[in-house]
Design a protein around this motif. Structure first.
Motif, PDB file in Angstrom:
ATOM      1  N   LEU A  31       0.852  -1.226  -0.213  1.00 43.59           N
ATOM      2  CA  LEU A  31       0.013  -0.020  -0.049  1.00 43.59           C
ATOM      3  C   LEU A  31       0.908   1.369   0.153  1.00 43.59           C
ATOM      4  CD1 LEU A  31      -2.796   1.028  -0.052  1.00 43.59           C
ATOM      5  CD2 LEU A  31      -2.665   0.981   2.643  1.00 43.59           C
TER       6      LEU A  31
ATOM      7  N   LYS B  91      -1.511  -7.795   4.693  1.00 42.68           N
ATOM      8  CA  LYS B  91      -1.363  -7.398   3.404  1.00 42.68           C
ATOM      9  C   LYS B  91      -2.611  -7.539   2.870  1.00 42.68           C
ATOM     10  CE  LYS B  91       2.819  -6.925   2.655  1.00 42.68           C
ATOM     11  NZ  LYS B  91       3.188  -5.679   1.722  1.00 42.68           N
TER      12      LYS B  91
ATOM     13  N   LEU C  62      -5.503  -6.601   4.309  1.00 35.72           N
ATOM     14  CA  LEU C  62      -6.128  -5.560   4.650  1.00 35.72           C
ATOM     15  C   LEU C  62      -5.748  -4.417   3.921  1.00 35.72           C
ATOM     16  CD1 LEU C  62      -7.933  -4.519   6.966  1.00 35.72           C
ATOM     17  CD2 LEU C  62      -5.943  -4.056   8.453  1.00 35.72           C
ATOM     18  N   GLU C  63      -4.408  -4.147   3.635  1.00 37.40           N
ATOM     19  CA  GLU C  63      -3.994  -3.454   2.647  1.00 37.40           C
ATOM     20  C   GLU C  63      -4.665  -3.047   1.468  1.00 37.40           C
ATOM     21  OE1 GLU C  63       0.340  -3.131   2.442  1.00 37.40           O
ATOM     22  OE2 GLU C  63       0.726  -3.092   4.470  1.00 37.40           O
TER      23      GLU C  63
ATOM     24  N   LEU D 181      -8.094  -1.922   1.679  1.00 38.76           N
ATOM     25  CA  LEU D 181      -8.210  -0.352   1.780  1.00 38.76           C
ATOM     26  C   LEU D 181      -8.009   0.118   0.347  1.00 38.76           C
ATOM     27  CD1 LEU D 181      -6.354   0.230   5.091  1.00 38.76           C
ATOM     28  CD2 LEU D 181      -8.831   0.106   4.750  1.00 38.76           C
TER      29      LEU D 181
ATOM     30  N   PHE E 296       6.116  -7.208   9.974  1.00 41.43           N
ATOM     31  CA  PHE E 296       5.127  -7.591  10.955  1.00 41.43           C
ATOM     32  C   PHE E 296       5.316  -8.113  12.183  1.00 41.43           C
ATOM     33  CE2 PHE E 296       2.843  -7.255   6.578  1.00 41.43           C
ATOM     34  CZ  PHE E 296       2.320  -5.798   6.781  1.00 41.43           C
TER      35      PHE E 296
ATOM     36  N   PHE F 138       5.302   3.333   7.910  1.00 40.10           N
ATOM     37  CA  PHE F 138       3.966   3.198   7.276  1.00 40.10           C
ATOM     38  C   PHE F 138       3.178   2.164   7.759  1.00 40.10           C
ATOM     39  CE2 PHE F 138       0.819   2.002   4.128  1.00 40.10           C
ATOM     40  CZ  PHE F 138      -0.040   2.988   4.305  1.00 40.10           C
TER      41      PHE F 138
ATOM     42  N   LEU G 169      -0.193   2.221  10.003  1.00 43.86           N
ATOM     43  CA  LEU G 169      -1.341   1.676   9.582  1.00 43.86           C
ATOM     44  C   LEU G 169      -1.811   0.668  10.668  1.00 43.86           C
ATOM     45  CD1 LEU G 169      -3.424   1.282   7.257  1.00 43.86           C
ATOM     46  CD2 LEU G 169      -1.792  -0.493   6.552  1.00 43.86           C
TER      47      LEU G 169
END
Lengths: 199, 80
Positions: A104, A181, A183-184, A187, B17, B48, B52
């Protein structure tokens, strides 16, 4: 009001229920809030919480560490969510490589939807409404949504998640990675539908 | 500095992550930190991802307990 105990067995059950209520009810609020985040609906969340209490009461004699009641309740509720949808086997259609390459951050940078912004990525995120964020989360398969919500809400560790989900830590890592990922991507898709971006 | 092969940007991104969740340790953590020291683009991408995460968490909100739910659960417990 409960019926007073009539026999020795009744007395034992009554005492077990009393101890169960005393141990679990202080966590009702946290359990309900987790259920709402996992299901996206207050009514479904209340049903889920009731089902969790039923399961928990049944399993109460096997609870070894009373200090872990909250984690234990969360575990029961999370498993119910996953089991409820196991038969639907909702998986992400896109292959791992496609999803892995999705960024994203890079897409926002490349498309530059807010050319006059000097905080492009922040301003891009600020355009989303709360319900769009929740819808994007709800669109994730349960196998991704449950660990992600537990990490966001409770800061649950990977080891605890492995116990809750009944899978190895490597699988937990992979689900959290793929969940985020996805979720990105949700969006970005939402931004595309609203005409905020073109590609 | 560890002696293992330096990470590519793609390999580093796969560890982001776990790093945010404080689940990275040992050689994996060292390798990511070494990559971040040398790659500004990955530093920005990681920042970022952190943003997020915080953004989604804040937007999830909190729900008030429905009226009477505790009584309903208590009744459920004693009627079993």
């Amino acid at each position: 009001m409960s019926r007073p105990p009539q026999s020795a067995d009744d007395e034992k059950d009554h005492e077990r229920c009393r101890r169960f209520a005393e141990a679990t009810l202080p966590h009702l609020g946290a359990l309900y809030r987790l259920a709402v985040k996992l299901t996206g609906s207050g009514t479904t969340a209340e049903d889920l919480v009731q089902e969790t209490y039923l399961k928990a009461l049944e399993a109460f004699p096997s609870l070894r560490d009373p200090g872990r009641v909250k984690a234990w309740l969360f575990q029961i509720l999370s498993r119910l969510v996953i089991d409820r949808h196991r038969s639907e086997a909702r998986e992400v259609a896109t292959g791992t490589d496609d999803l892995d390459r999705f960024s994203l951050y890079d897409l926002i940078w490349q498309e530059d939807p807010l050319p006059y912004s000097d905080r492009l990525h922040d301003d891009f995120l600020d355009q989303f409404r709360d319900e769009e964020i929740r819808a994007a989360l709800m669109a994730l398969p349960e196998a991704y949504r449950v660990p992600l919500v537990l990490v966001y809400v409770e800061g649950t560790t990977y080891k605890e998640l492995a116990e809750i989900l009944g899978c190895p830590i490597g699988t937990v890592m992979s689900r959290l990675h793929r969940g985020r990922k996805t979720l990105e991507r949700q969006l970005w898709e939402c931004a595309r539908k609203r005409g905020l971006v073109k590609t | 500095m560890n002696g293992s092969k330096p990470l590519s940007c793609e390999e580093a991104a796969r560890r982001f992550f776990a790093h945010l969740d404080r689940a990275l340790a040992g050689d994996d953590l060292q390798a990511l930190e070494a990559h971040l020291e040398a790659c500004l683009h990955c530093c920005d991408r990681l920042a970022f991802s952190r943003k997020l995460d915080r953004f989604v968490k804040e937007r999830l909100g909190d729900s008030a307990l429905p009226d009477g739910i505790e009584d309903r659960i208590r009744r459920l417990i004693v009627t079993l």
